[in-house]
Design a protein around this motif. Structure first.
Motif: not given
Length: 224
Positions: A14-19, A26-34
């Motif tokens: 349920x998250x649109x970015x990482x932490x 900008x996408x959070x840590x590891x958020x680019x995987x989304x």
């Protein structure tokens, strides 16, 4: 009247970015995987002024979104996080209205993107975007807080979630706190275009006799 559509990637939890999303991440840590699924698509590469890329159902979804959008609304945080990475030619190629508390002159970039800073609130930003979009729709780019504000105010017509098979365990949620009771969901899943494609959950709203109260439904596509 222009339809207001938000299309965002979201993790299984349920998250649109990482932490720790922000200017440094900008996408959070590891958020680019989304968002990895979109980077190689022809339609997305064209937005960046690049050639080549893959085609197929995922590409068609992105191309259709680009074609139907005539203006963008985004929040201050998203603009601050993306201003530097987007560079001199951001991928929007249309007017962008930034909802903010910080007045600033319009910023005109290469490729047709112009950033207009609106301090009068989301509804005023939407009115300006609708005027600029003409017969096309308005894309609500995010972030999560602004999407939540649009849902609470009854301003969002359609929400398409690209549900990606990754877990971030923390980050920025999308719709938390937007309604007093859970929405009612209905789902259907056409065949998946590929093993790495996201499952899509599309939500649309309908106005009833009670003004801005909305009924939310959904459809799904992609992998089960």
């Amino acid at each position: 009247m222009s339809k207001v559509v938000a299309r965002i990637g979201i993790s299984l939890d349920g998250y649109i970015t990482g932490p720790d999303s922000g200017a440094e991440h900008p996408l959070g840590i590891g958020g680019e995987r989304i968002h990895n699924w979109v980077y190689g698509l022809r339609a997305f590469r064209e937005m960046l002024g690049q050639k080549g890329g893959t085609e197929g159902q995922d590409n068609d979804v992105v191309a259709e979104w680009v074609a139907r959008s005539g203006a963008v609304v985004m929040g201050h945080g998203m603009f601050i996080s993306g201003e530097v990475p987007w560079g001199d030619e951001p991928p929007f190629h249309m007017p962008v209205y930034v909802v903010t508390h910080h007045p600033r002159e319009t910023v005109v970039k290469e490729g047709g993107t112009s950033f207009h800073f609106v301090t009068e609130g989301p509804e005023h930003a939407l009115a300006l975007a609708r005027e600029a979009a003409g017969d096309k729709g308005v894309s609500l780019a995010g972030g999560a807080n602004l999407i939540q504000q649009f849902i609470r105010a009854g301003l969002l017509d359609e929400l398409l979630l690209h549900v990606v098979p990754v877990l971030t365990t923390a980050g920025t949620g999308c719709t938390a706190g937007t309604t007093p009771t859970p929405p009612s969901w209905n789902a259907r899943s056409p065949p998946t275009p590929g093993p790495n494609s996201p499952r899509r959950v599309g939500c649309w709203s309908s106005r009833g006799t009670t003004g801005r109260r909305r009924a939310w439904r959904a459809y799904g596509s992609g992998t089960r």
